[in-house]
Design a protein around this motif. Sequence first.
Motif, PDB file in Angstrom:
ATOM      1  N   TYR A 141     -43.563  36.629  18.705  1.00 41.87           N
ATOM      2  CA  TYR A 141     -42.593  36.817  18.945  1.00 41.87           C
ATOM      3  C   TYR A 141     -41.106  35.768  18.696  1.00 41.87           C
ATOM      4  N   GLN A 163     -38.659  36.342  21.138  1.00 40.80           N
ATOM      5  CA  GLN A 163     -37.410  36.612  21.674  1.00 40.80           C
ATOM      6  C   GLN A 163     -35.958  36.258  21.690  1.00 40.80           C
ATOM      7  N   ARG A 183     -35.996  41.102  19.502  1.00 43.28           N
ATOM      8  CA  ARG A 183     -36.835  40.684  19.539  1.00 43.28           C
ATOM      9  C   ARG A 183     -37.926  40.802  17.626  1.00 43.28           C
TER      10      ARG A 183
END
Length: 125
Positions: free
Chosen positions: A81, A83, A19
């Motif tokens: 973010y 992922q 991540r």
Amino acid sequence: QVQLVESGGGLVQAGGSLRLSCAASGRTFSSFAMVAWFRQAPGKAREFVATINWSGDTTYYADSVKGRFTISRDNAKNTVYLQMNSLEPEDTAVYYCAAARRSESITNTWGYDYWGQGTQVTVSS
């Protein structure tokens, strides 16, 4: 002055996950129309990976990562973010965070006004 700082890169085996985080300072992420991730492998041009709008309800992905990567944002934390699941050796690259003031050319590097320094992701086979 706007600064974007990426973190979370590293070495992972194929099939693994990472991540990435992109933290902003100098301006809140909610004021950017789009925030994106791009990547650049050695000897290759920088390419689009994913982007997300200011509210987080619209996302776009490159075909090569669709279904494996997820972009999200937390405006309260001023962080975006990425992922990354089911990583492949072909995902090896420096990953860059970018922010745009307008929603134009959102899959192209010229559509973004601010860039981070990048974080290395290496996927071993």
